[in-house]
Design a protein around this motif. Sequence first.
Motif, PDB file in Angstrom:
ATOM      1  N   ALA A 233     -11.702  -6.553   6.160  1.00  0.00           N
ATOM      2  CA  ALA A 233     -12.040  -7.362   4.978  1.00  0.00           C
ATOM      3  C   ALA A 233     -11.102  -8.562   4.867  1.00  0.00           C
ATOM      4  O   ALA A 233     -11.532  -9.658   4.475  1.00  0.00           O
ATOM      5  CB  ALA A 233     -11.973  -6.507   3.715  1.00  0.00           C
TER       6      ALA A 233
ATOM      7  N   SER B 174     -10.819  -0.774   7.745  1.00  0.00           N
ATOM      8  CA  SER B 174     -11.846  -1.460   6.957  1.00  0.00           C
ATOM      9  C   SER B 174     -11.219  -2.498   6.021  1.00  0.00           C
ATOM     10  O   SER B 174     -11.794  -3.567   5.798  1.00  0.00           O
ATOM     11  CB  SER B 174     -12.701  -0.466   6.166  1.00  0.00           C
ATOM     12  N   LYS B 175     -10.045  -2.203   5.499  1.00  0.00           N
ATOM     13  CA  LYS B 175      -9.362  -3.178   4.641  1.00  0.00           C
ATOM     14  C   LYS B 175      -8.859  -4.358   5.465  1.00  0.00           C
ATOM     15  O   LYS B 175      -8.934  -5.514   5.040  1.00  0.00           O
ATOM     16  CB  LYS B 175      -8.240  -2.510   3.870  1.00  0.00           C
TER      17      LYS B 175
ATOM     18  N   ASP C  56      -6.749 -10.103  -6.498  1.00  0.00           N
ATOM     19  CA  ASP C  56      -7.052  -8.808  -5.909  1.00  0.00           C
ATOM     20  C   ASP C  56      -5.776  -8.055  -5.547  1.00  0.00           C
ATOM     21  O   ASP C  56      -5.688  -6.846  -5.738  1.00  0.00           O
ATOM     22  CB  ASP C  56      -7.936  -9.017  -4.681  1.00  0.00           C
ATOM     23  N   GLU C  57      -4.800  -8.771  -5.012  1.00  0.00           N
ATOM     24  CA  GLU C  57      -3.507  -8.164  -4.694  1.00  0.00           C
ATOM     25  C   GLU C  57      -2.417  -9.208  -4.884  1.00  0.00           C
ATOM     26  O   GLU C  57      -2.599 -10.372  -4.520  1.00  0.00           O
ATOM     27  CB  GLU C  57      -3.470  -7.656  -3.242  1.00  0.00           C
TER      28      GLU C  57
ATOM     29  N   TYR D 264      -1.467   4.051  -1.387  1.00  0.00           N
ATOM     30  CA  TYR D 264      -2.834   3.722  -0.996  1.00  0.00           C
ATOM     31  C   TYR D 264      -2.927   3.781   0.519  1.00  0.00           C
ATOM     32  O   TYR D 264      -1.938   3.584   1.220  1.00  0.00           O
ATOM     33  CB  TYR D 264      -3.216   2.299  -1.423  1.00  0.00           C
TER      34      TYR D 264
ATOM     35  N   LEU E   5      -4.011   2.037   3.895  1.00  0.00           N
ATOM     36  CA  LEU E   5      -4.335   0.749   4.498  1.00  0.00           C
ATOM     37  C   LEU E   5      -5.028   1.050   5.818  1.00  0.00           C
ATOM     38  O   LEU E   5      -4.382   1.333   6.810  1.00  0.00           O
ATOM     39  CB  LEU E   5      -3.076  -0.106   4.711  1.00  0.00           C
TER      40      LEU E   5
ATOM     41  N   TYR F 291       0.825  -1.202   0.000  1.00  0.00           N
ATOM     42  CA  TYR F 291       0.000   0.000   0.000  1.00  0.00           C
ATOM     43  C   TYR F 291       0.867   1.264   0.000  1.00  0.00           C
ATOM     44  O   TYR F 291       0.541   2.237  -0.676  1.00  0.00           O
ATOM     45  CB  TYR F 291      -0.974  -0.023   1.178  1.00  0.00           C
TER      46      TYR F 291
END
Length: 149
Positions: A39, A35-36, A83-84, A30, A32, A25
């Motif tokens: 998830a 909420s991530k 996704d990553e 981005y 981090l 990230y």
Amino acid sequence: MPTVTFQLVTLDTLNTLIEFMRQFYAHFNYALDESKLAAVEQLLQRPDYGRIWLIYYDQQPAGYIILTFGYSIEMHGRDALIDELFIDGQYRGKKIGEQTIKFIEETCKQMGMHALHLEVEHENIGAHRLYRRLGFEEHERHFMTRWLE
């Protein structure tokens, strides 16, 4: 010869994953946030949503990959999204990404997936070359998102 292996993330290896996520990230600027991370925890609790693996190079943690599952009529049923995917800088250039994609392709086939998708930053030219070489095709579409929260 060094080997690349994969281990599903568990609560015991969650801190290693989170450290790699922080690097990933930060690299792309981005955020981090909680909420991530929530998830991620939900994904670990619901394997029907997807899987997360740590990637090891010669038994040393070298990165991670997150795969999520979906369903699409256009894609003939079940499909998956990378996704990553993150490989630590000291391990890049060692064909780990290529071996990881091949591992994911085989895993998806075994799970009855019909298509494998991924996203790549426009400026990540090295990743573009790798993914094209491995058979990924670009679509003449734009990936769009509407946040529902």
